[in-house]
Structures are given as C-alpha cells and as structure tokens.
Design an enzyme around this catalytic site. Sequence first.
Site, short mmCIF file in Angstrom:
data_model
loop_
_atom_site.label_atom_id
_atom_site.label_comp_id
_atom_site.label_asym_id
_atom_site.label_seq_id
_atom_site.Cartn_x
_atom_site.Cartn_y
_atom_site.Cartn_z
N TYR A 155 17.13 11.85 -20.41
CA TYR A 155 17.54 13.09 -21.07
C TYR A 155 18.59 13.77 -20.20
O TYR A 155 18.41 13.90 -18.98
CB TYR A 155 16.33 14.01 -21.25
CG TYR A 155 16.61 15.37 -21.85
CD1 TYR A 155 16.49 16.53 -21.07
CD2 TYR A 155 16.99 15.52 -23.19
CE1 TYR A 155 16.73 17.78 -21.61
CE2 TYR A 155 17.23 16.77 -23.73
CZ TYR A 155 17.11 17.91 -22.94
OH TYR A 155 17.36 19.16 -23.47
N ASP A 183 23.05 11.75 -13.19
CA ASP A 183 22.51 13.04 -13.61
C ASP A 183 21.39 13.39 -12.62
O ASP A 183 20.27 12.92 -12.75
CB ASP A 183 21.97 12.93 -15.04
CG ASP A 183 21.24 14.19 -15.46
OD1 ASP A 183 20.82 14.27 -16.63
OD2 ASP A 183 21.05 15.09 -14.60
N LYS A 227 18.67 23.05 -11.96
CA LYS A 227 17.36 23.31 -11.37
C LYS A 227 17.43 23.82 -9.92
O LYS A 227 17.80 24.97 -9.70
CB LYS A 227 16.47 22.06 -11.51
CG LYS A 227 16.27 21.65 -13.00
CD LYS A 227 15.41 20.43 -13.16
CE LYS A 227 15.47 19.88 -14.55
NZ LYS A 227 14.67 20.63 -15.52
#
Length: 426
Positions: free
Chosen positions: A144, A239, A267
Amino acid sequence: MLYKRSSELFVEALKYIPGGVNSPVRAFKSVGGTPIFIKKASGAYLFDEDDKRYIDYINSWGPMILGHAYQPVIDAVIEKTKLGTSFGTPTEIETEIAKLAVSMVPNIDKIRFVNSGTEACMSAVRLARGYTKREKIIKFRGCYHGHSDSFLIAAGSGLSTFGVPSSPGVTKGTAQDTLLANFNDLNSVKELFQANKNEIAAIIIEPVAGNMGCVPPVNNFLQELRSICDENGTLLIFDEVMTGFRLAKGGAQELFNVTADIVCFGKVIGGGLPVGAFAARTEIMDYLAPVGPVYQAGTLSGNPLAMAAGLAMLQSINNDAELFNRLEEKTAYLEDGIRKILTANNKTFTVNRVGSMISIFFCENQVENYEDASKADTPEFKKFFHDLLERGVYIAPSSYETWFITDALSYEDLDETIRVINEVTK
Ligand code: KE4
C-alpha cells in the site's frame, strides 16, 4: 457497558463523518465492534474516553516510535506555535530538518516535504515518470502506498499484465499504467519487463511490507530489483513511509544495503504531525518545479509546526546510538514470548518480524506474499483482537497490518502483553 463513551461518540460521529472516521481502517470494519475513541496518550499507553488504559502496539500507525506525548516534540511544537502557525514562505526550520534527514539517509542529496505518505508516494511516481519519460509503474500485490489513483489497482484478469481499478472513481486509463507483481517473486517482475519493454518508469515497493502484515523481503529480493532496474533504465522507489527512521537511522536502504533511486517517507519523519517527504539524488530531485518541469506543490508543505515536531523527532533518533538496539531487543523479546505461548497453547501461527515491525498470522504456512497472508484465519484474528482489547492491549484491527513497537514500552509492558496473549489463547 464496555466502551460506553466510545459507543456514544461513535453514534454522533456517524452523523457527520462518513463511517464516523477520517480514515477507514480506524472503523474496525475487519474486526467488527465499535472503534475506541482515544482521549489522551502518554509513553506506551492510550487512554480512551472511558478512561481505560491500553498498551499501544499501533502508535498512530508508526509515528510514535519514541512514545506518545514525547516531551521534546511537545516542547518544540509549543514554542513554534507561539511564533505563528503557517506563513506560506520558506522558513529556516525546513532547511534544518532537510539537512538532518539527508545526513541520516543514504543515497539522497535533496528532499521535498509534503503532508502525507500518500502525497510523498504520488509525487515520487510523477517525478519518476517525468525523469524517465516513461508512463508505466510496477507495484506489488498487498503493498500500500496511500490512496492516490495509481496505487488503487487490483490484478487484471488472467494473463493481462494491466491492472484494473480497485476502487470506484479510479479510471481505466489510470489503471492501465500500473502493473502488478507478486512480492518476493522475481519472475513476476521479469515477466512484466518482458511484456512492457522500455515502458516502465519505476518499481515502487515497501522494502519490508507492512500492509499485508509484516512481510520481509527474502532471497535478496531487493538486491535483485536493483539489478533489474539498472538493466532497464527504471527507477527503484522505496516506499519507506513505515520503515523510514524505524528499521535503522537510514531505514531499509541501510538495513539491507540496497540503493533506491527515490525514497518516500511519512509517519516517524513528522513526529505525529502531518508530514510526508520524498528524496533522491540531485540529478533526479532537480526535475521538480521550480527548478525542473515536474510540477508538485502544497500550501502547508513544510509547515513550521510539523517541521518542529519532525525535527525534534529526527534529532532524538539521530542522537540516540542505542535506540535501534533497544527496539530490536524489545521486539525480539516480545516475539520470543509470543512464539513460546502460542506453541504451548497449540495454536497454528506464523510470526514475521523485522526490527520493530512484527505480525502474527493464524495460519500454518510461511507468509512471504499477499496470497500467503490471505490464508490467515481472520475469524480467529477477530476474536484475538477483541480479547486483547478488552484486557487493555491494543493491536492493529486487521491481520493485514503490522504492529509498531515503541521504545517507550517497558519489559513489564511486554510481560503483561505476553501474559494476556497466554490468557486469551489457552
Ligand atoms: P498516509 O497518506 O496515510 O500518511 O500514508 C500512506 C502510506 C504510504 N505507504 C505506506 C507503506 C503506508 O503504510 C501508508 C499508510 N499506512 C496506513 C497503515 N496501513 C495508515 C493508516 C490509515 O490508512 O489510516
């Protein structure tokens, strides 16, 4: 009544917010029940609106690697807020955090800050397409990269290498430029390159997958992707929204000693405030406006408060030589405890772990890709999730998520977690 106040708040939220949440995974859809509303958090603990305490293994889906309400971050944001909240101009602190991030992460010269991991990955793909003048990308089933159209793609039917939209609203035109391979399956990647010669701008991958549960790369998979990209003039995008500043100071590139061409962050880099970023060597980054032709922009990109939180976080990580050893030891301790208990209680399970990312799968097979992860017994996971929640242990409300370990966890917290897992799996 369990979660009384959360239940009342959820009813109210449902009137004004779709599904009562601002991000679907928070709605507990895959485990059922009422999502808990959190009032405050500190260190390793969440406190819900019924004043129940939870040991937190989600940590805002990764950012709270040093614990909730981490004082240096709190202090930095309070001080910065007194000077104003947003100017829409360059500020010194953006250069400070950019300089620090570039010093911590290998193979990057420049970094562009945005507001989320989605924005970072979306922009990285546009940059790769602009730089290579190619249109197709390869992503992996189960990985994702946020909710940008190019990533909401499912496998096409049969032998077709083209993806199909996995969400209404994503066009066929977009889907045809996203090709799907299988994680840890080099042949599935090679086949796509053979079928799309000189058309693939980039491969984008979570170097350690965290969105199908924690799934590590095996058999030099990342190194092989690097070679394939070199052979085909394709860019390799890591990613690292989850793995960045978590698996090592330099993230997965450092841990696996593999060079990515573009690295995406989110994050941890924002210390809990909305920050994403993408970075690469100068030759690539200078393709971005206003230097180069690839357009990318954002009103609140580099926001002073978000930069203050991120800078305090990265400084703390950069200055703590023992942090990653402590995270490794604590998570290994937890893994060992889980393995001993689930084995003693005759459970069928697999545990995957890389550093402070860990997942339990209730299945007997190894989990090396999305298909394997899909075999995990979701009814058993649902019961496991709620049994833990009732006893004050908060894990991700889906077996397709990884747990994020925070340094704020004590060994007493870990022992309590293992005790509760024993109690609910006997
Ligand atoms: P955001 O746009 O949610 O900041 O980042 C998207 C993203 C990109 N890349 C990776 C590897 C990610 O894990 C994420 C977001 N992770 C999810 C958790 N699986 C965030 C939780 C949520 O969607 O609310």
